[in-house]
Scaffold this motif. Structure first.
Motif, short mmCIF file in Angstrom:
data_model
loop_
_atom_site.label_atom_id
_atom_site.label_comp_id
_atom_site.label_asym_id
_atom_site.label_seq_id
_atom_site.Cartn_x
_atom_site.Cartn_y
_atom_site.Cartn_z
N UNK A 33 0.85 -1.20 0.00
CA UNK A 33 0.00 0.00 0.00
C UNK A 33 0.88 1.25 0.00
N UNK A 34 0.93 1.91 -1.15
CA UNK A 34 1.81 3.08 -1.27
C UNK A 34 1.11 4.37 -0.83
N UNK A 35 -0.20 4.30 -0.64
CA UNK A 35 -0.92 5.54 -0.38
C UNK A 35 -0.50 6.18 0.95
N UNK A 50 5.02 15.84 -8.40
CA UNK A 50 5.83 14.64 -8.60
C UNK A 50 6.61 14.26 -7.35
N UNK A 51 6.78 15.23 -6.44
CA UNK A 51 7.48 14.93 -5.18
C UNK A 51 6.47 14.30 -4.21
N UNK A 52 6.01 13.13 -4.56
CA UNK A 52 4.85 12.54 -3.89
C UNK A 52 5.14 12.11 -2.46
N UNK A 57 13.49 16.09 -2.09
CA UNK A 57 14.18 15.65 -3.31
C UNK A 57 13.26 14.90 -4.26
N UNK A 58 13.68 14.84 -5.51
CA UNK A 58 13.02 13.97 -6.49
C UNK A 58 13.95 12.79 -6.72
N UNK A 59 13.48 11.60 -6.41
CA UNK A 59 14.31 10.42 -6.66
C UNK A 59 13.41 9.20 -6.87
N UNK A 60 14.03 8.00 -6.89
CA UNK A 60 13.22 6.82 -7.24
C UNK A 60 12.20 6.45 -6.16
N UNK A 61 12.32 7.04 -4.99
CA UNK A 61 11.25 6.83 -4.01
C UNK A 61 9.93 7.38 -4.55
N UNK A 62 10.02 8.53 -5.22
CA UNK A 62 8.81 9.15 -5.78
C UNK A 62 8.27 8.33 -6.96
N UNK A 63 9.16 7.90 -7.86
CA UNK A 63 8.66 7.16 -9.03
C UNK A 63 8.03 5.83 -8.59
#
Ligand SMILES: [Ca+2]
Ligand SMILES: [Ca+2]
Ligand SMILES: [Ca+2]
Length: 445
Positions: A33-35, A50-52, A57-63
């Motif tokens: 559950x990523x929500x 996109x910085x969810x 930072x923007x990184x693969x955690x966000x993607x």
């Protein structure tokens, strides 16, 4: 037909085993559950689509989280912050965009500007798009903006700036060196697009400038349309903020846009550490501090301004808050002699927050002190006792620390110097100032 005891037990065991298998299978097959990791713009440290996960930072955690949201059938309506490209849909395109950002490849990002765009004096979030990354920009050069950029390590990227005489000589070898940074006028708040001397518009073409940077206040860059029309992105920050969430966004956003994320991380970490220290020092003594702040000779600051905010950031009370001053942010004391009427307003400090050359020690402090305090001393019950100058050309938390050192018994100039020295040692490139030998508060307690 009656079942015997053994049959019942076997059935029970089979049923239990079946439940375990089903539960295990459901648990294993269910995508995580990523929500729970999805944040909202308001609480996000870096306020960018996109910085969810809401960090800096923007990184693969966000993607990964956005991929999870897509897999779970979530929409941009459910998670607006995940819609990186702002097309109203959650799709692979959002992940593709973030992957470009992660690799530092050219693209257009969507983020919040800190800007009073409806001009009511209160800072707003304004959604804007910016060409990423930025390698060439111009800016309005207030003391605060230059200090913010300097600490963020953004120096060579500043191709042009407008600034007045109060900007510190600290920048003589960078922003004030006109062979490196073209001077675009003498206002710290406004850059003329075409001024007849061909300044900004020509420089934009010559240096492929893609962005103009300014402050959040409505008085800054009033002609931002000229720049937008020329395809130059207008980005705005709150360079004088004393609030950690705003400061964090400022530095994380600069770090991302100019590809200096490690530096941003260091600055924000030190800011957090220092602001915690100041908060503790300002609340520990449970002391009611009543003060006023002055940013111009014989004027007091009123209402909501960066100056009164600084006072409040160290738990000082602005003594003039009870007055009705309209929408102005400063009043002339000689036109408002009521400010000395002790039945109406009582305060123990007048803090003169001024930009002067502190690092290069070129200011005649005794003369400045006489100029700033003289008239007020003639009317105010405490005379010059309680009037102090604090330099406005230094990192914001250092200013806060010096003001706190005036107000609270548990902290002194030495304590504030140490905080200040930390900024110099960590973030002032090739500068070996010993701040305790220089004057950033006058007179010293
Ligand atoms: Ca993130
Ligand atoms: Ca999208
Ligand atoms: Ca506003």
């Amino acid at each position: 037909m009656a079942m015997n005891k053994n049959t019942k037990i076997i059935i029970a065991v089979v049923v239990v085993l079946a439940i375990v298998v089903v539960v295990a299978a459901v648990f294993l097959m269910q995508p995580q559950d990523v929500t729970k990791d999805a944040k909202e713009m308001e609480t996000s440290e870096l306020k960018m689509y996109g910085n969810i996960n809401g960090d800096g930072f923007i990184d693969d955690k966000d993607t990964k989280i956005i991929k999870g949201l897509i897999d779970q059938g979530k929409t941009a309506k459910d998670y607006p912050l995940a819609d990186a490209n702002q097309d109203g849909k959650l799709s692979q395109e959002d992940i593709d965009l973030l992957n470009k950002v992660i690799k530092g490849e050219s693209c257009t990002i969507w983020h919040m500007n800190l800007h009073d765009y409806n001009e009511d004096g209160i800072m707003d979030y304004e959604k804007v798009s910016t060409k990423f990354p930025i390698s060439s920009m111009i800016c309005t050069g207030s003391s605060n903006t230059f200090m913010m950029l300097y600490m963020a390590g953004i120096i060579d990227e500043v191709k042009g700036a407008s600034y007045g005489s109060t900007v510190d000589n600290l920048y003589n070898d960078c922003y004030k060196d006109t062979t490196k940074t073209v001077k675009l006028g003498t206002s710290s708040t406004k850059i003329d697009f075409e001024d007849g001397k061909g300044a900004a518009s020509d420089l934009i073409k010559k240096e492929n400038v893609t962005a103009v940077l300014s402050d959040w206040n409505r008085t800054y860059l009033t002609n931002e349309k000229d720049f937008e029309n020329a395809g130059v992105d207008v980005i705005r920050f709150a360079a004088a903020s004393t609030e950690i969430d705003v400061i964090a966004h400022d530095y994380y956003m600069l770090g991302l846009l100019f590809q200096k994320q490690d530096r941003a991380k260091e600055v924000v970490a030190y800011m957090k550490e220092v602001l915690d220290k100041i908060e503790q020092a300002s609340t520990k003594e449970n002391k009611a501090i009543s003060a006023v702040v002055s940013s111009m000779t014989n004027y007091y600051s009123v209402g909501d301004s960066d100056y009164t905010a600084l006072l409040k950031s160290v738990h000082g009370k602005n003594a003039l808050d009870s007055g009705n001053w309209g929408t102005t942010t400063s009043i002339k004391v000689l036109d408002n002699l009521d400010v000395f009427n002790t039945d109406k307003y009582r305060y123990d400090y007048v803090v003169h927050l001024r930009a002067y050359n502190g690092y290069t020690a070129e200011a005649d402090m005794a003369k400045l002190y006489n100029d700033y305090t003289k008239t007020i001393a003639e009317y105010w019950e405490h005379g010059t006792n309680g009037q102090y100058i604090v330099n406005g050309n230094m990192p914001i938390p250092a200013r806060m620390a010096y003001v706190a050192s005036l107000f609270y018994d548990g902290v002194d100039k030495k304590w504030a110097d140490e905080i200040h020295q930390g900024f110099v040692d960590k973030f002032f490139k090739n500068k070996n100032f010993k701040v305790s030998d220089l004057t950033f508060v006058y007179p010293a307690e």
